[in-house]
Design a protein around this motif. Structure first.
Motif, PDB file in Angstrom:
ATOM      1  N   PHE A 167       0.909  -1.092   0.051  1.00 50.61           N
ATOM      2  CA  PHE A 167      -0.182   0.014  -0.040  1.00 50.61           C
ATOM      3  C   PHE A 167       0.866   1.406  -0.097  1.00 50.61           C
ATOM      4  CE2 PHE A 167      -2.426   3.434   2.031  1.00 50.61           C
ATOM      5  CZ  PHE A 167      -3.517   3.433   1.381  1.00 50.61           C
ATOM      6  N   GLY A 168       0.866   2.037  -0.877  1.00 48.36           N
ATOM      7  CA  GLY A 168       1.353   3.385  -1.098  1.00 48.36           C
ATOM      8  C   GLY A 168       0.792   4.640  -1.446  1.00 48.36           C
ATOM      9  N   GLN A 169       1.393   5.631  -0.885  1.00 49.07           N
ATOM     10  CA  GLN A 169       0.574   6.980  -1.255  1.00 49.07           C
ATOM     11  C   GLN A 169       1.784   8.033  -1.643  1.00 49.07           C
ATOM     12  OE1 GLN A 169      -1.787   7.474   2.513  1.00 49.07           O
ATOM     13  NE2 GLN A 169      -3.537   7.638   0.884  1.00 49.07           N
ATOM     14  N   ASP A 170       1.562   8.974  -2.481  1.00 48.18           N
ATOM     15  CA  ASP A 170       2.435   9.960  -2.907  1.00 48.18           C
ATOM     16  C   ASP A 170       1.729  11.267  -2.930  1.00 48.18           C
ATOM     17  OD1 ASP A 170       5.157   8.672  -3.805  1.00 48.18           O
ATOM     18  OD2 ASP A 170       3.616   7.214  -4.535  1.00 48.18           O
ATOM     19  N   TYR A 171       2.392  12.287  -2.382  1.00 52.27           N
ATOM     20  CA  TYR A 171       2.048  13.650  -2.426  1.00 52.27           C
ATOM     21  C   TYR A 171       2.921  14.433  -3.432  1.00 52.27           C
ATOM     22  CZ  TYR A 171       1.571  18.671  -1.451  1.00 52.27           C
ATOM     23  OH  TYR A 171       1.294  19.815  -1.509  1.00 52.27           O
ATOM     24  N   ILE A 172       2.268  14.731  -4.657  1.00 46.57           N
ATOM     25  CA  ILE A 172       3.067  15.333  -5.732  1.00 46.57           C
ATOM     26  C   ILE A 172       2.386  16.779  -5.766  1.00 46.57           C
ATOM     27  CG2 ILE A 172       3.621  15.533  -8.096  1.00 46.57           C
ATOM     28  CD1 ILE A 172       4.251  12.961  -6.690  1.00 46.57           C
ATOM     29  N   GLY A 173       3.473  17.625  -5.398  1.00 46.31           N
ATOM     30  CA  GLY A 173       2.924  19.369  -5.245  1.00 46.31           C
ATOM     31  C   GLY A 173       4.167  19.862  -4.484  1.00 46.31           C
ATOM     32  N   LEU A 174       5.369  19.355  -4.375  1.00 46.45           N
ATOM     33  CA  LEU A 174       6.456  20.252  -3.839  1.00 46.45           C
ATOM     34  C   LEU A 174       7.077  20.887  -4.989  1.00 46.45           C
ATOM     35  CD1 LEU A 174       8.037  17.519  -1.471  1.00 46.45           C
ATOM     36  CD2 LEU A 174       6.364  19.325  -0.818  1.00 46.45           C
ATOM     37  N   GLY A 175       6.568  22.018  -5.391  1.00 47.22           N
ATOM     38  CA  GLY A 175       6.959  22.681  -6.629  1.00 47.22           C
ATOM     39  C   GLY A 175       6.835  22.204  -7.808  1.00 47.22           C
ATOM     40  N   GLY A 176       6.586  22.792  -8.905  1.00 50.61           N
ATOM     41  CA  GLY A 176       6.349  22.286 -10.186  1.00 50.61           C
ATOM     42  C   GLY A 176       5.150  22.535 -10.707  1.00 50.61           C
ATOM     43  N   ASP A 177       4.559  22.028 -11.696  1.00 49.08           N
ATOM     44  CA  ASP A 177       3.550  22.008 -12.308  1.00 49.08           C
ATOM     45  C   ASP A 177       2.272  21.254 -11.595  1.00 49.08           C
ATOM     46  OD1 ASP A 177       4.141  24.104 -14.260  1.00 49.08           O
ATOM     47  OD2 ASP A 177       5.429  22.665 -14.937  1.00 49.08           O
ATOM     48  N   ALA A 178       2.693  19.888 -11.697  1.00 50.51           N
ATOM     49  CA  ALA A 178       1.664  18.743 -11.169  1.00 50.51           C
ATOM     50  C   ALA A 178       1.393  18.713  -9.662  1.00 50.51           C
ATOM     51  CB  ALA A 178       2.410  17.103 -11.665  1.00 50.51           C
ATOM     52  N   LYS A 179       0.039  18.724  -9.540  1.00 49.66           N
ATOM     53  CA  LYS A 179      -0.198  18.795  -7.899  1.00 49.66           C
ATOM     54  C   LYS A 179      -1.641  17.730  -7.955  1.00 49.66           C
ATOM     55  CE  LYS A 179       0.531  23.562  -7.002  1.00 49.66           C
ATOM     56  NZ  LYS A 179       1.421  23.690  -8.305  1.00 49.66           N
ATOM     57  N   PHE A 180      -0.943  16.472  -7.436  1.00 51.01           N
ATOM     58  CA  PHE A 180      -1.880  15.386  -7.216  1.00 51.01           C
ATOM     59  C   PHE A 180      -1.663  14.449  -6.119  1.00 51.01           C
ATOM     60  CE2 PHE A 180       0.573  14.171 -10.789  1.00 51.01           C
ATOM     61  CZ  PHE A 180       1.223  12.632 -10.169  1.00 51.01           C
ATOM     62  N   PHE A 181      -2.564  13.671  -5.395  1.00 53.32           N
ATOM     63  CA  PHE A 181      -2.177  12.648  -4.505  1.00 53.32           C
ATOM     64  C   PHE A 181      -2.564  11.481  -5.488  1.00 53.32           C
ATOM     65  CE2 PHE A 181      -3.746  15.827  -1.540  1.00 53.32           C
ATOM     66  CZ  PHE A 181      -2.795  15.874  -0.535  1.00 53.32           C
ATOM     67  N   GLU A 182      -1.846  10.610  -4.895  1.00 49.77           N
ATOM     68  CA  GLU A 182      -1.535   9.215  -5.703  1.00 49.77           C
ATOM     69  C   GLU A 182      -1.658   7.989  -4.528  1.00 49.77           C
ATOM     70  OE1 GLU A 182      -0.039   6.342  -9.295  1.00 49.77           O
ATOM     71  OE2 GLU A 182       1.210   8.043  -8.425  1.00 49.77           O
ATOM     72  N   THR A 183      -2.692   7.242  -4.649  1.00 48.09           N
ATOM     73  CA  THR A 183      -2.713   6.017  -3.846  1.00 48.09           C
ATOM     74  C   THR A 183      -2.731   4.679  -4.498  1.00 48.09           C
ATOM     75  OG1 THR A 183      -4.172   7.104  -2.130  1.00 48.09           O
ATOM     76  CG2 THR A 183      -4.158   5.117  -1.802  1.00 48.09           C
TER      77      THR A 183
END
Length: 774
Positions: free
Chosen positions: A599-615
């Motif tokens: 089971f994994g989760q990623d927070y994409i939004g530490l700078g840049g263009d892409a902003k999303f949560f992925e599970t």
């Protein structure tokens, strides 16, 4: 020099050994033939005024006299003369030796062994001359020694025996040359490989021959015998096979199992073997009552009982006992209780076929680890082997921990063999742990080919090293290309950062898709790093960071959604995440069943263009039924992407279900434009149920069958200007599989039929996957 050797054989004892001690010569030269006179002659003694040596060229006369050990005027019995002869001949310098009395003079007449001119090999094709030259001790310009030639022939025959060519023969012969020289020729008949034409079992009632064959290192020859090497007969494997069979039965509760015998019989032609294993299975036992008692004052048995994981009714296995002992001893160490040992006491209950287990906490001997010696590692650093021990110099000695360390060393995959034992140290309370390893190659260069009915032919080139620079690190480079894709990647793994159970991962990848069946192309560049560490006996946690740049380009579709995503060009993203893994495939209590969960989760939004949560999630459960001949497997897999901050996901962010469901083409399910381009979805979920079973074919063919039922869906879009169907519609397919395990890779033939689908889905009724490494 490849001329045929003449018939002057050099086998031991063929040269004339003129065994004529002086007394025998006297008796033969005189007419003393009556038995009374012969007895009287043998009993007399002799004395010589002088001893001379004849026939010697290279060996000094004084050297020969020193071998004889006869002094002038010395009184000698017949037996002493024979001893003198034997000493001279045993020097290995002479072809013949004669002791001839001539009045008061003893003449030692010798013929020296010739000098080796050339050492040659004939008839060898599989083993090169260079290797055989290094192997034999007979060398040019050395004195020819018949005994050494025989020993060399035996050594050459051993090389062929290890290759399962038991019919190979090696015949050492000589060719006489001038100047007292000979050529030594080893005439080799290599023979055929001795293969296992049959493997059978006697006494097995609970498990089929097919199931037991899977346990063995020895395999039976099939129609790919020219490629399969494990089907050749190697006698040394039989003892390993016996232990593996015993471990197999013990792990399933058969505590009385005996592997009585393992024999390999040669055929009359000596080109095949038939191996038979005789077992006495007994009955499978289960765990009965479980109790913990303490014989150490001040130690609470209940506290130790709380950490053990064993319940009544489960099948007995030595690993269950070992795992619980480890938990209890680890608790003792955490509490600062040194030299505390856990002793399991098993009580048989024959009526119920159960074993009552009592764990006894007791004081052990006060013995310390004096030092750990490591030998045999020429490439691997000592620290790589040493860190497999939980014990260091000065710690209390724990035999169980030493055994477990040996298993961890073998599991590294760096060594063909690893022997770990403990010997007495310099004092009564110390032991020395000796580690003797034999290294094996750990690097490989691979060339691979893959084929898919949709992707076509693909080529892959890779380099991997699992013991990089002898530090136990993994390093890999891979480059792949198919009809419409290109990919490459570099990865590096440090398994013991700072000397701890802390795994550092680094990765860099590049993927480009020039979609021939889609009206857009993509490019992805990504970097990732992570730290993985244990959080429980069967669980690990990885903390990770990744950064990427995704590009959607060359959009020629009429889809407003794709055109908008193409106009956005390259976008950068970075973020942090974690992945939790539970895996009991190695340390699970039931050898017939296993569970893997991620089971994994990623927070994409530490700078840049892409902003999303992925599970993402993956669960795989597997069990074996019908005496372990049939494997049942259930796989669940799913993922979800949730955007925020005004960001809309693109085709580079979404899921396509590639390879997730059989019966459908690549990108065959999920939202699709009017032009037929797959858009992917923000969500996907699949469930796969399958069974694998034997088809009645010989096990050595590696062909089994399977049936499967897959269901799932890909759905969801952030924006939908085209009004495409993005709903969560269930798809399903059924099918049969033929699985073929070959020496060049696993093949799977899937014959599928989609039974629930949408009108715009793309089906695939047949799929063949092949992954090959040379």
């Amino acid at each position: 020099m490849r001329e045929t050797a003449r018939a002057n054989t050099t086998r031991k004892g063929v040269f004339r050994r003129a065994l004529r001690p002086s007394l025998i010569a006297i008796l033969l030269s005189s007419a003393m033939v009556s038995e009374p006179f012969l007895t009287q002659a043998i009993a007399q003694t002799f004395s010589f005024n002088s001893v001379t040596v004849e026939g010697n060229k290279r060996v000094d006369a004084k050297t020969i006299l020193s071998y004889a050990g006869i002094a002038r005027g010395q009184s000698l019995a017949a037996g002493q003369l024979n001893d003198a002869y034997q000493r001279i001949f045993a020097s290995g310098l002479f072809e013949t030796v004669d002791l001839v009395p001539q009045g008061g003079t003893l003449v030692i007449r010798v013929k020296e062994l010739p000098t080796l001119n050339v050492v040659d090999f004939q008839g060898n094709k599989l083993v090169k001359d260079e290797k055989l030259t290094e192997l034999v001790k007979s060398r040019s310009r050395l004195v020819y020694n018949p005994a050494q030639a025989e020993a060399d022939a035996a050594q050459i025959a051993e090389v062929y025996r290890v290759q399962s060519r038991l019919a190979a023969t090696v015949d050492p012969k000589i060719i006489r040359r001038s100047d007292d020289r000979v050529d030594l020729v080893f005439e080799i008949t290599e023979g055929k490989v001795v293969e296992n034409e049959g493997i059978s079992f006697v006494g097995n009632r609970h498990f089929s021959d097919r199931r037991l064959k899977q346990v063995l290192q020895t395999k039976q020859a099939g129609f790919l015998r020219q490629l399969i090497k494990s089907d050749t007969f190697v006698p040394e494997r039989l003892e390993v096979d016996k232990q593996m069979l015993r471990d197999f039965y013990l792990s399933r509760g058969y505590i009385d199992v005996q592997v009585v015998d393992a024999t390999g019989q040669l055929s009359r032609e000596r080109d095949a073997t038939f191996v038979t294993y005789t077992v006495k299975e007994g009955q499978s036992w289960k765990i009965g009552r479980v109790n913990t008692v303490s014989e150490v004052e001040g130690v609470d048995a209940a506290e130790f009982a709380a950490v053990q994981k064993m319940r009544s009714g489960v099948t007995y296995s030595p690993s269950i006992i070992e795992n619980n002992i480890a938990r209890m001893e680890n608790l003792a160490l955490r509490k600062g209780l040194n030299f505390v040992r856990i002793e399991p006491r098993l009580v048989r209950n024959d009526r119920g076929q159960v074993l009552d287990v009592e764990y006894v906490i007791k004081r052990g001997d006060k013995v310390f680890v004096e030092r750990i010696d490591i030998e045999g590692n020429t490439t691997t650093l000592d620290q790589v082997v040493r860190r497999q021990f939980r014990t260091v110099e000065g710690d209390p000695f724990n035999p169980r921990e030493i055994r477990q360390a040996a298993e961890r060393i073998r599991a590294l995959g760096f060594f063909t063999d690893a022997k770990v034992d403990a010997k007495p140290g310099s004092s009564a309370d110390g032991v020395v742990v000796n580690v003797d390893v034999e290294e094996q190659p750990t690097g490989s260069i691979s060339f691979g080919a893959s084929f898919g009915t949709a992707s076509g032919l693909g080529l892959n080139l890779g380099f991997s090293e699992t013991n990089f620079l002898g530090r136990g690190q993994s390093f890999a480079v891979n480059i792949g290309s198919a009809s419409d894709t290109k990919s490459s990647g570099i990865s590096f793994v440090e398994p013991a950062l700072l000397g701890r159970d802390l795994k550092l991962k680094l990765g860099l990848s590049y993927d480009e898709a020039n979609n021939a069946n889609a009206l857009y192309d993509t490019r992805k560049i990504a970097f990732s790093t992570g730290l993985e560490f244990p959080i429980a006996e069967q669980s690990r946690l990885e903390l990770r960071y990744k950064a990427f740049q995704d590009t959607v380009k060359d959009v020629t579709s009429t889809s407003l959604l794709l055109l908008d995503e193409g106009d956005r060009g390259s976008e950068f993203g970075s973020g942090i995440g974690y992945i939790y893994t539970f895996d009991n495939r190695v340390t699970g209590l039931n050898p017939k069943s296993s569970l893997l969960f991620r089971f994994g989760q990623d927070y994409i939004g530490l700078g840049g263009d892409a902003k999303f949560f992925e599970t993402t999630a993956l669960a795989v459960a597997e069990t074996k039924v019908f005496n372990e001949d049939v494997t049942l497997r259930a796989v669940f897999e799913g993922g979800a992407v949730k955007s925020f901050g005004g960001y809309d996901t693109r085709v580079t962010d979404r899921y396509f279900g590639n390879g997730k469901m059989r019966g459908f083409d690549t990108n065959g399910i999920g939202p699709r434009t009017a032009d037929g381009d797959a858009l992917g979805g923000n969500f996907y979920a699949t469930v796969k149920l399958e069974a694998e079973f034997p088809l009645g074919l010989p096990e050595e063919y590696g062909i089994t069958g399977g049936v499967f039922y897959d269901m799932g869906s890909v759905w969801g879009l952030d924006a939908n200007p085209d009004g495409v169907d993005s709903g969560a519609h269930l798809r399903s397919a059924i099918g049969v599989s033929v699985l073929w395990t070959t020496p060049i890779g696993p093949l799977r033939f899937n014959f599928s039929n989609a039974i629930k689908k949408e009108s715009y889905d793309e089906e695939q009724s047949f799929d063949l996957t092949i992954a090959t490494k040379f």
